[in-house]
Design a protein around this motif. Structure first.
Motif, PDB file in Angstrom:
ATOM      1  N   SER A 150       0.845  -1.109   0.118  1.00  0.00           N
ATOM      2  CA  SER A 150       0.019   0.060  -0.008  1.00  0.00           C
ATOM      3  C   SER A 150       0.894   1.315  -0.092  1.00  0.00           C
ATOM      4  CB  SER A 150      -0.975   0.023   1.206  1.00  0.00           C
ATOM      5  OG  SER A 150      -0.302  -0.501   2.206  1.00  0.00           O
ATOM      6  N   GLN A 151       2.095   1.185   0.556  1.00  0.00           N
ATOM      7  CA  GLN A 151       3.079   2.256   0.710  1.00  0.00           C
ATOM      8  C   GLN A 151       3.555   2.566  -0.707  1.00  0.00           C
ATOM      9  OE1 GLN A 151       6.458   1.859   3.134  1.00  0.00           O
ATOM     10  NE2 GLN A 151       7.589   2.710   1.419  1.00  0.00           N
ATOM     11  N   TRP A 184       1.680   2.138  -3.446  1.00  0.00           N
ATOM     12  CA  TRP A 184       0.675   2.660  -4.265  1.00  0.00           C
ATOM     13  C   TRP A 184       0.389   4.205  -3.704  1.00  0.00           C
ATOM     14  CZ3 TRP A 184      -1.380   1.600  -8.573  1.00  0.00           C
ATOM     15  CH2 TRP A 184      -1.014   0.393  -9.144  1.00  0.00           C
ATOM     16  N   GLU A 185       0.610   4.453  -2.359  1.00  0.00           N
ATOM     17  CA  GLU A 185       0.305   5.779  -1.648  1.00  0.00           C
ATOM     18  C   GLU A 185       1.535   6.586  -2.460  1.00  0.00           C
ATOM     19  OE1 GLU A 185       0.917   5.232   2.359  1.00  0.00           O
ATOM     20  OE2 GLU A 185      -0.898   4.128   2.519  1.00  0.00           O
ATOM     21  N   VAL A 210      -0.147   7.747  -5.621  1.00  0.00           N
ATOM     22  CA  VAL A 210      -1.097   8.769  -5.532  1.00  0.00           C
ATOM     23  C   VAL A 210      -0.508  10.191  -5.073  1.00  0.00           C
ATOM     24  CG1 VAL A 210      -3.149   9.402  -3.990  1.00  0.00           C
ATOM     25  CG2 VAL A 210      -2.920   7.077  -4.767  1.00  0.00           C
ATOM     26  N   GLU A 211       0.538  10.039  -4.311  1.00  0.00           N
ATOM     27  CA  GLU A 211       1.235  11.448  -3.924  1.00  0.00           C
ATOM     28  C   GLU A 211       1.704  12.200  -5.131  1.00  0.00           C
ATOM     29  OE1 GLU A 211       4.624  11.672  -1.059  1.00  0.00           O
ATOM     30  OE2 GLU A 211       2.924  10.548  -0.176  1.00  0.00           O
ATOM     31  N   THR A 243      -1.112  13.650  -7.170  1.00  0.00           N
ATOM     32  CA  THR A 243      -1.569  15.049  -6.337  1.00  0.00           C
ATOM     33  C   THR A 243      -0.552  16.043  -6.638  1.00  0.00           C
ATOM     34  OG1 THR A 243      -2.398  13.523  -4.608  1.00  0.00           O
ATOM     35  CG2 THR A 243      -2.381  15.738  -4.109  1.00  0.00           C
ATOM     36  N   LEU A 264      -7.594   3.403  -4.019  1.00  0.00           N
ATOM     37  CA  LEU A 264      -6.888   2.112  -3.342  1.00  0.00           C
ATOM     38  C   LEU A 264      -7.836   1.395  -2.581  1.00  0.00           C
ATOM     39  CD1 LEU A 264      -3.717   3.237  -1.555  1.00  0.00           C
ATOM     40  CD2 LEU A 264      -3.956   2.284  -3.613  1.00  0.00           C
ATOM     41  N   LYS A 303      11.584  10.274   3.573  1.00  0.00           N
ATOM     42  CA  LYS A 303      10.580   9.592   2.699  1.00  0.00           C
ATOM     43  C   LYS A 303      11.296   8.594   1.693  1.00  0.00           C
ATOM     44  CE  LYS A 303       7.406  11.528  -0.809  1.00  0.00           C
ATOM     45  NZ  LYS A 303       7.175  12.862  -1.659  1.00  0.00           N
ATOM     46  N   GLN A 309      10.730   4.682   1.147  1.00  0.00           N
ATOM     47  CA  GLN A 309      10.274   4.066  -0.109  1.00  0.00           C
ATOM     48  C   GLN A 309      11.224   2.715  -0.436  1.00  0.00           C
ATOM     49  OE1 GLN A 309      10.126   6.694  -3.137  1.00  0.00           O
ATOM     50  NE2 GLN A 309       8.395   7.605  -2.601  1.00  0.00           N
ATOM     51  N   LYS A 341       5.570   1.846   8.525  1.00  0.00           N
ATOM     52  CA  LYS A 341       4.305   2.004   8.938  1.00  0.00           C
ATOM     53  C   LYS A 341       4.336   3.194  10.107  1.00  0.00           C
ATOM     54  CE  LYS A 341      -0.247   0.674   9.797  1.00  0.00           C
ATOM     55  NZ  LYS A 341      -1.094  -0.807  10.306  1.00  0.00           N
ATOM     56  N   ARG A 367       6.349   5.267  10.208  1.00  0.00           N
ATOM     57  CA  ARG A 367       7.386   6.477   9.637  1.00  0.00           C
ATOM     58  C   ARG A 367       8.183   6.948  10.573  1.00  0.00           C
ATOM     59  NH1 ARG A 367       3.959   7.602   4.873  1.00  0.00           N
ATOM     60  NH2 ARG A 367       3.382   5.497   4.634  1.00  0.00           N
TER      61      ARG A 367
END
Lengths: 148, 334
Positions: free
Chosen positions: A45-46, A48-49, A52-53, A56, A137, B229, B233, B298, B300
């Motif tokens: 999911s990260q 995909w996020e 999406v980011e 945006t 999502l 960030k 990733q 998760k 972060r």
């Protein structure tokens, strides 16, 4: 991994089960189905996020006149100008030019149709920009594999 | 028209395709055995090759090599074809299907509509077996799915001619002739030797056990060097390469442990039973790594502490694997 430890934590896999390798009480290997694992769900999911980011961010760039709507559709299918060039058959330097709003605005319908057909949308949709990324999502998990 | 092809669900696409094709041609072969003989286990961390803008991390050998090596070591005659024209590629596929031959194909996951949408990334090394055609649909035995699936002719065309890294160029492969008899122990040994070689004796510090150590050294510096960030990733990317559909868990280490168990019986060598257990333990270590890494992602919380822990876990993986493959080499030496 022991058989009873095979995780069953559903996520974005839309009801598909995959196979994990695990050992039984005697230490023999067997194949055990799993609906998913928390660690994987988080990582997926990260990813995909992040997309999406990006979408945006590109929406605001397009609104600010820095990019053309083509950039939005390109990112939505996880491509860069190089990959889009290979798929559409339009040279990379031209794709890059078409990412500029001024050039995109003057494109004739022939070129627009090539892009629209590739993305599987209409030419109007290609030129239109959603207010928010239209990539849900939440909808991913609703999808069920029907064509078995 | 549909070929009567026994579909079995497996963890990994290529070893699954190989096992199912061998099974169809009369050699009852498990996925683990195909994976082991084809020496599918590997590790490489190549920071300067990017996949989706993230450094390449892989737990398996190059796409295509499992089928190629497994069939070669068993003395099976195979045919592999690439195409320039999608039309010709389709005609050739249809011709083979008409002749009753199940055909393996390399495809791009992004274009396969039967995949859950969350898994549709641009990855062009996915293998499947085409087992029939009905009207405008192909029937496909995709080993990572529970049941055979259907795919529109136009979608499979796109998938076979996906572009970008690892572009399949319509690649198909099939078994032409099976030998009268195999030397199974010899093939198993060859597969084991090959894996030991790539894991222990690589000329570059990116692959094998040295690659794991490199990742461990570099990972500690990610938070300071890349920022929160990007760090998250990259870490997420490693987890996905290790655990996403197709590895059977623990970055293929569990499949390999299952193979060593089978190999122990084939070679009548009890040492391999212990080594299989140790391989399972290594897989468990990798699972721990993924679990902690995912919590870092998760929360972060790109705290340096958790990265020290993660690096330490990787070092443990490297130490354990180095000893495992050294012992494995000794165990099968004659």
């Amino acid at each position: 991994m022991k058989k009873e430890d095979v995780p069953q934590q559903g996520g974005l896999n839309a009801g598909c089960r995959e196979v994990n390798y695990a050992v039984d009480a005697e230490g023999r290997y067997l194949l055990e189905q799993s609906v998913g694992w928390e660690a994987k769900n988080i990582a997926l999911s990260q990813a995909w996020e992040a997309i999406v980011e990006q979408l945006t961010a590109v929406i605001s760039e397009i609104k600010a006149g820095k990019q053309s709507p083509l950039a939005y559709h390109m990112i939505k299918v996880q491509m860069d100008s190089g990959l889009l060039a290979q798929y559409s058959g339009i040279a990379r330097w031209r794709v890059k030019r078409h990412l500029k709003p001024a050039v995109f605005a003057k494109l004739d319908s022939r070129v627009l149709t090539i892009y629209a057909e590739f993305f599987g949308i209409s030419v109007e949709d290609l030129c239109r920009l959603p207010d928010n990324p239209d990539l849900a999502l939440a909808a991913f998990d609703q999808f069920k594999v029907e064509n078995k | 028209m549909k070929i009567d092809f026994p579909h079995r669900q497996f963890a990994h696409c290529e070893s699954g395709v190989t096992a199912n094709l061998l099974n169809y041609h009369g050699f009852a072969c498990s996925e683990a055995l195909a994976f082991g003989i084809g020496s599918g286990l590997f590790f490489a961390y190549v920071p300067f090759i990017k996949l989706n803008f993230l450094p390449l991390t892989t737990f398996r050998s190059a796409p295509g090599s499992i089928f190629k090596k497994a069939t070669k070591r068993l003395g099976i005659e195979v045919k592999r074809k690439k195409f320039r024209s999608p039309l010709v590629a389709e005609q050739e596929l249809d011709r083979l299907l008409d002749a009753g031959c199940p055909v393996g194909a390399q495809t791009g996951v992004f274009w396969l509509p039967y995949f859950p949408p969350a898994y549709r990334f641009h990855f062009n090394g996915h293998n499947l077996v085409v087992i029939g055609k009905q009207g405008e649909e192909y029937l496909i035995s995709d080993p990572i799915f529970e049941e055979p699936v259907r795919c529109a002719v136009s979608d499979l065309r796109k998938a076979r001619f996906a572009k970008g890294a690892l572009a399949p160029k319509g690649t198909i492969y099939y078994i032409e002739r099976m030998p009268q008899q195999f030397n199974l122990p010899q093939a198993v040994e060859a597969g084991i030797r090959d894996v030991c070689r790539v894991m222990l004796k690589t000329p570059v510090p990116l692959a094998g056990v040295r690659g794991i150590r490199l990742l461990s050294r570099q990972l500690v510096n990610w938070p300071a060097k890349l920022g929160e960030k990007k760090t998250i990733q990259q870490l997420g990317h490693v987890i996905r390469m290790q655990e996403e559909i197709g590895t059977g868990g623990g970055g293929f280490r569990f499949i390999y442990a299952a193979f060593l168990q089978e190999a122990a019986a084939i070679l009548e060598n009890d040492k391999l039973v212990d080594l299989s257990q140790r391989c399972t333990e290594v897989g468990d270590l990798w699972r721990d790594f993924a679990l902690i890494a995912s919590r870092v992602c998760k929360g972060r919380a790109a705290v340096q502490d958790s990265f020290d822990d993660l690096a330490e876990l990787l070092r443990q993986c490297a130490v354990a694997e180095e000893q495992l493959f050294k012992d494995l080499q000794t165990a099968i030496a004659r």
